[in-house]
Design an enzyme around this catalytic site. Sequence first.
Site, PDB file in Angstrom:
ATOM      1  N   HIS A 200       0.878  -1.168   0.000  1.00 54.69           N
ATOM      2  CA  HIS A 200       0.000   0.000   0.000  1.00 54.69           C
ATOM      3  C   HIS A 200       0.918   1.222   0.000  1.00 54.69           C
ATOM      4  CE1 HIS A 200      -3.034  -2.865   1.158  1.00 54.69           C
ATOM      5  NE2 HIS A 200      -3.944  -1.950   1.430  1.00 54.69           N
ATOM      6  N   GLU A 203      -1.815   6.107  -0.438  1.00 50.50           N
ATOM      7  CA  GLU A 203      -3.237   6.185  -0.050  1.00 50.50           C
ATOM      8  C   GLU A 203      -3.397   7.476   0.757  1.00 50.50           C
ATOM      9  OE1 GLU A 203      -4.514   3.090   2.663  1.00 50.50           O
ATOM     10  OE2 GLU A 203      -6.653   3.447   2.264  1.00 50.50           O
ATOM     11  N   ASP A 282     -12.014  -3.377   1.603  1.00 49.25           N
ATOM     12  CA  ASP A 282     -12.655  -3.949   2.806  1.00 49.25           C
ATOM     13  C   ASP A 282     -14.167  -3.802   2.628  1.00 49.25           C
ATOM     14  OD1 ASP A 282     -10.177  -4.292   4.691  1.00 49.25           O
ATOM     15  OD2 ASP A 282      -9.997  -2.282   3.849  1.00 49.25           O
TER      16      ASP A 282
HETATM   17  N1  HPA Z   1      -5.131   0.652   4.000  1.00 52.40           N
HETATM   18  C1  HPA Z   1      -4.193   0.233   4.851  1.00 52.40           C
HETATM   19  N2  HPA Z   1      -4.349  -0.855   5.596  1.00 52.40           N
HETATM   20  C2  HPA Z   1      -5.467  -1.576   5.472  1.00 52.40           C
HETATM   21  C3  HPA Z   1      -6.450  -1.195   4.599  1.00 52.40           C
HETATM   22  C4  HPA Z   1      -6.277  -0.021   3.814  1.00 52.40           C
HETATM   23  O1  HPA Z   1      -7.117   0.414   2.997  1.00 52.40           O
HETATM   24  N3  HPA Z   1      -7.430  -2.126   4.719  1.00 52.40           N
HETATM   25  C5  HPA Z   1      -7.028  -3.046   5.617  1.00 52.40           C
HETATM   26  N4  HPA Z   1      -5.833  -2.705   6.088  1.00 52.40           N
HETATM   27 ZN    ZN Z   2      -6.057  -2.152   1.341  1.00 59.76          ZN
END
Ligand code: HPA
Ligand code: ZN
Length: 340
Positions: A200, A203, A282
Amino acid sequence: MNGFASPAARAAFIGVLPKAELHLHIEGSLEPEMMFALAQRNGVKLAFSSIEAIRAAYDFSNLQDFLDIYYQGMAVLRCEQDFFDLTAAYLNRAAADGVRHVEIFFDPQGHTVRGVAFASVVGGIARALAEERGITSRLIMCFLRHLPESEAEKTLDEALPFLPFIHGVGLDSSEVGHPPEKFARVFARARSLGLKTVAHAGEEGPPEYVWQALDVLKVDRIDHGNRALEDTALVERIANDGLTLTVCPLSNLKLCVVDDLASHPLRRMLSAGLQATVNSDDPAYFGGYVNANFIAVADALDLNRAEIISLVRNSFTGSFLSAADQARHLAAIDACAAGE
Ligand code: HPA
Ligand code: ZN
């Protein structure tokens, strides 16, 4: 002209297209009804008195707000059967959305810290994935980035006997203050074990974190990547490398990464030559599975037929499937588009 007679016709087209989902946290598919049922089955006390109270609590202003509730929710998952039931429910739901391939994240540290055996987590998920549903899969083990790298190293050690079931590693949880470079060593070891790597990045974190994911972690794919658009050199790099972005529109909306879907960067990503995909992240927490994500963002941005086809094609070309399997799915998309 977007190529559709109406939004309903576009939604129907989205519904029947074969697609892959590449950004799905299995713990994030825990619906409130199952949370309640598992809490009873396992004698776990929930902080909520009803299913309505759980849903009402899903009002987040940022990633951390969500994560606080997400870690609370997963406390009801205690034994192998729980992980099986959770995964089977997600797969049944995904199949109804035309998902033909899924690459599932799981957060082992969210469970082992509570005394749940690593084997119960992987065993339950893998048993559901092995059932015949017409959906192929890959499993990606995420490290929680708010914890030290030494904990991620221990988690990778624990995973060694289960590597036949684990295809790659990822990086999730609280992004800001936990740059990818914090996990340079454990990602290098994962790569040396033949595992794929994703992270990730961008974000909530700055473009610098996306650069680090590429240059330090040497990832095969970027999860989210929204903030990469702030840096033109970075956009060029991602486009030239042909890296896939796993974008999650309803997640971005619920976590206030975007103010509204009309300002979502998905079309800008495609126009810049980036291999963007649509995913649910999620779904139990963010209000929809993959088709709901597609339809919401397609309506808000008035996505046309060619853009929608690109998005589902990208979901297979960005997957960890073999070239032959990808080609088979691309042909199925072409056949579906031609039959409209
Ligand atoms: N971002 C970071 N961590 C996470 C996410 C997300 O969207 N969903 C579950 N863990
Ligand atoms: Zn995620």
